[in-house]
Every structure is written in C-alpha cells, then in structure tokens.
Design an enzyme around this catalytic site. Structure first.
Site, PDB file in Angstrom:
ATOM      1  N   ARG A  34       0.915  -1.136  -0.224  1.00  0.00           N
ATOM      2  CA  ARG A  34       0.188  -0.139  -0.087  1.00  0.00           C
ATOM      3  C   ARG A  34       0.892   1.295   0.135  1.00  0.00           C
ATOM      4  O   ARG A  34       1.977   1.302   0.680  1.00  0.00           O
ATOM      5  CB  ARG A  34      -0.904  -0.007   1.152  1.00  0.00           C
ATOM      6  CG  ARG A  34      -1.678  -1.120   1.171  1.00  0.00           C
ATOM      7  CD  ARG A  34      -3.237  -0.764   1.712  1.00  0.00           C
ATOM      8  NE  ARG A  34      -4.192  -1.986   1.394  1.00  0.00           N
ATOM      9  CZ  ARG A  34      -5.297  -1.720   0.755  1.00  0.00           C
ATOM     10  NH1 ARG A  34      -5.376  -0.607  -0.104  1.00  0.00           N
ATOM     11  NH2 ARG A  34      -6.103  -2.618   0.153  1.00  0.00           N
ATOM     12  N   ASP A  35       0.546   2.314  -0.959  1.00  0.00           N
ATOM     13  CA  ASP A  35       1.195   3.528  -0.823  1.00  0.00           C
ATOM     14  C   ASP A  35       0.964   4.151   0.431  1.00  0.00           C
ATOM     15  O   ASP A  35      -0.008   4.226   1.210  1.00  0.00           O
ATOM     16  CB  ASP A  35       0.576   4.283  -2.056  1.00  0.00           C
ATOM     17  CG  ASP A  35       1.415   5.618  -2.092  1.00  0.00           C
ATOM     18  OD1 ASP A  35       2.050   5.654  -3.534  1.00  0.00           O
ATOM     19  OD2 ASP A  35       1.805   6.517  -1.420  1.00  0.00           O
ATOM     20  N   ASN A  96       4.850   6.255 -13.693  1.00  0.00           N
ATOM     21  CA  ASN A  96       5.636   7.478 -13.782  1.00  0.00           C
ATOM     22  C   ASN A  96       6.961   7.303 -14.203  1.00  0.00           C
ATOM     23  O   ASN A  96       7.539   6.404 -13.667  1.00  0.00           O
ATOM     24  CB  ASN A  96       5.612   8.426 -12.463  1.00  0.00           C
ATOM     25  CG  ASN A  96       4.266   8.927 -12.523  1.00  0.00           C
ATOM     26  OD1 ASN A  96       3.229   9.250 -13.287  1.00  0.00           O
ATOM     27  ND2 ASN A  96       3.809   8.918 -11.092  1.00  0.00           N
ATOM     28  N   GLU A 104       9.060  10.145  -8.605  1.00  0.00           N
ATOM     29  CA  GLU A 104       9.867  10.682  -7.411  1.00  0.00           C
ATOM     30  C   GLU A 104      10.768   9.493  -6.835  1.00  0.00           C
ATOM     31  O   GLU A 104      12.009   9.611  -6.465  1.00  0.00           O
ATOM     32  CB  GLU A 104       8.934  10.781  -6.037  1.00  0.00           C
ATOM     33  CG  GLU A 104       7.999  12.139  -6.687  1.00  0.00           C
ATOM     34  CD  GLU A 104       7.069  12.373  -5.466  1.00  0.00           C
ATOM     35  OE1 GLU A 104       6.881  11.681  -4.573  1.00  0.00           O
ATOM     36  OE2 GLU A 104       6.138  13.402  -5.949  1.00  0.00           O
ATOM     37  N   VAL A 105      10.350   8.162  -7.005  1.00  0.00           N
ATOM     38  CA  VAL A 105      11.162   6.778  -6.616  1.00  0.00           C
ATOM     39  C   VAL A 105      11.626   6.144  -7.850  1.00  0.00           C
ATOM     40  O   VAL A 105      10.964   5.865  -8.570  1.00  0.00           O
ATOM     41  CB  VAL A 105      10.586   5.856  -5.723  1.00  0.00           C
ATOM     42  CG1 VAL A 105      11.137   5.006  -5.138  1.00  0.00           C
ATOM     43  CG2 VAL A 105       9.833   6.943  -4.318  1.00  0.00           C
ATOM     44  N   HIS A 109       7.719   1.300 -10.516  1.00  0.00           N
ATOM     45  CA  HIS A 109       6.473   0.899  -9.607  1.00  0.00           C
ATOM     46  C   HIS A 109       5.112   1.368 -10.418  1.00  0.00           C
ATOM     47  O   HIS A 109       5.175   2.347 -11.172  1.00  0.00           O
ATOM     48  CB  HIS A 109       6.443   1.527  -8.372  1.00  0.00           C
ATOM     49  CG  HIS A 109       6.577   3.037  -8.320  1.00  0.00           C
ATOM     50  ND1 HIS A 109       8.124   3.633  -8.709  1.00  0.00           N
ATOM     51  CD2 HIS A 109       5.700   4.156  -8.463  1.00  0.00           C
ATOM     52  CE1 HIS A 109       7.906   5.164  -8.673  1.00  0.00           C
ATOM     53  NE2 HIS A 109       6.561   5.406  -8.268  1.00  0.00           N
ATOM     54  N   HIS A 111       1.430   2.102  -9.926  1.00  0.00           N
ATOM     55  CA  HIS A 111       0.171   2.678  -9.025  1.00  0.00           C
ATOM     56  C   HIS A 111      -0.689   1.966  -9.552  1.00  0.00           C
ATOM     57  O   HIS A 111      -1.227   2.103 -10.654  1.00  0.00           O
ATOM     58  CB  HIS A 111       0.062   4.206  -9.018  1.00  0.00           C
ATOM     59  CG  HIS A 111       1.163   5.030  -8.849  1.00  0.00           C
ATOM     60  ND1 HIS A 111       1.214   5.555  -7.554  1.00  0.00           N
ATOM     61  CD2 HIS A 111       2.223   5.371  -9.201  1.00  0.00           C
ATOM     62  CE1 HIS A 111       2.357   6.363  -7.397  1.00  0.00           C
ATOM     63  NE2 HIS A 111       3.047   5.859  -8.619  1.00  0.00           N
TER      64      HIS A 111
HETATM   65  P1  AMP Z   1       5.951   8.445  -7.871  1.00  0.00           P
HETATM   66  O1  AMP Z   1       5.935   9.675  -7.905  1.00  0.00           O
HETATM   67  O2  AMP Z   1       5.291   7.810  -9.004  1.00  0.00           O
HETATM   68  O3  AMP Z   1       7.605   8.002  -8.028  1.00  0.00           O
HETATM   69  O4  AMP Z   1       5.554   7.763  -6.649  1.00  0.00           O
HETATM   70  C1  AMP Z   1       6.216   7.372  -5.504  1.00  0.00           C
HETATM   71  C2  AMP Z   1       4.983   6.713  -4.412  1.00  0.00           C
HETATM   72  O5  AMP Z   1       5.731   5.876  -3.635  1.00  0.00           O
HETATM   73  C3  AMP Z   1       4.255   7.954  -3.887  1.00  0.00           C
HETATM   74  O6  AMP Z   1       2.867   7.870  -4.161  1.00  0.00           O
HETATM   75  C4  AMP Z   1       4.575   7.916  -2.470  1.00  0.00           C
HETATM   76  O7  AMP Z   1       3.436   8.145  -1.621  1.00  0.00           O
HETATM   77  C5  AMP Z   1       5.218   6.442  -2.307  1.00  0.00           C
HETATM   78  N1  AMP Z   1       5.852   6.052  -1.343  1.00  0.00           N
HETATM   79  C6  AMP Z   1       6.924   6.872  -0.831  1.00  0.00           C
HETATM   80  N2  AMP Z   1       7.680   6.298   0.172  1.00  0.00           N
HETATM   81  C7  AMP Z   1       6.804   5.004   0.394  1.00  0.00           C
HETATM   82  C8  AMP Z   1       7.039   3.997   1.516  1.00  0.00           C
HETATM   83  N3  AMP Z   1       7.968   4.006   2.442  1.00  0.00           N
HETATM   84  N4  AMP Z   1       6.104   3.207   1.584  1.00  0.00           N
HETATM   85  C9  AMP Z   1       5.069   3.163   0.464  1.00  0.00           C
HETATM   86  N5  AMP Z   1       4.791   4.126  -0.420  1.00  0.00           N
HETATM   87  C10 AMP Z   1       5.793   5.091  -0.451  1.00  0.00           C
END
Ligand code: AMP
Length: 125
Positions: A34-35, A96, A104-105, A109, A111
């Site tokens: 879960r996010d 993304n 961001e990560v 991934h 979603h």
């Molecule tokens: P993106 O902008 O597509 O890279 O999405 C990164 C997602 O990772 C965001 O929706 C964040 O809320 C989620 N996220 C960041 N850290 C964590 C975590 N430790 N556990 C679960 N989700 C996370």
C-alpha cells in the site's frame, strides 16, 4: 534518460527489509504494497524485485520470467482488491518515469488506484 539504478532508493530498502511496508501480495519477482500517502481508497504499488528504474528499462532489460511474474502480480492485486473480472467500478494503473513523468522514486512501480471516481486521465499543465 539514463537507466542507472541507485540501490539506496526507498523501494530498494523496502525490498531488503530495511524499512517496513504494508504488503498486499508477493511472488518470486514482484512485491505489492500500500502507498504510504494514498490518493484513493485503494492505492497499491507493484514493484519488480530486480533493479529496474522505470517501465521501459524493465520492458527492455528484464527476463521473460520477471516480466511474467510482475504482470501476474498486477493481476493478483486486482483480484485481492476485488477489481478483476469486471468486479468493482474500475481502476487506473499509472507508471511515472523521469522528470516530465514526475517520478519520485527511481525504482519501477505501477500505481493501482481504485475506490472512487478518478477523473480524467490528465489535467492540463
Ligand atoms: P512516484 O511519484 O510515481 O515516484 O510515486 C512514488 C510513490 O511512493 C508516492 O505515491 C509515495 O506516496 C510513495 N511512497 C514513498 N515512500 C513510500 C513508502 N515508504 N511506502 C509506501 N509508499 C511510499
């Protein structure tokens, strides 16, 4: 976009068990959890276990087994969330990539968002 993988990203740490996650499903090649900051009643992230930055990196560099395992994990999550086989009210998958994609990560991934009307796919910038 260079697909240089940094193993200090937060999802790599989740895969190594260094930080906790709320797991929904796991198989040999993928983990779904879960996010942390859900944007819909159901907001699950599906990640491959291998070191892939984004969707094209994975699609071009992963093995067939990894691609199958990851894709099956998406299907299993949809079953778990009650979205598969036309159940539920639908969902959206988003992956993304890079700066314009506002990733961001930097570990691939997808979603999976569901549980409310999600609006149009894109808003004008
Ligand atoms: P993106 O902008 O597509 O890279 O999405 C990164 C997602 O990772 C965001 O929706 C964040 O809320 C989620 N996220 C960041 N850290 C964590 C975590 N430790 N556990 C679960 N989700 C996370």
């Amino acid at each position: 976009m260079a697909n240089t993988y940094d193993d200090q990203n937060i999802f790599a740490k989740i895969l190594r068990g260094e930080i906790p996650n709320n797991t929904v499903f796991e198989n040999e090649h993928a983990l779904a959890f879960r996010d942390l900051y859900p944007q819909a009643p159901d907001h699950v992230l599906v990640i491959p276990k291998g070191p892939y930055v984004c969707q094209d990196h994975f699609a071009n560099a992963a093995s067939d087994a990894e691609i199958v395992g990851f894709t099956r994990a998406l299907g299993e999550v949809c079953k778990i969330l009650g979205l598969a086989d036309d159940a539920g009210n639908g969902y959206r998958c988003i992956s993304n990539a890079g700066e314009d994609g506002v990733q961001e990560v930097l570990h691939l991934h997808v979603h999976i968002l569901a549980g409310r009307p999600l609006g149009r796919m894109l808003q004008k910038a």
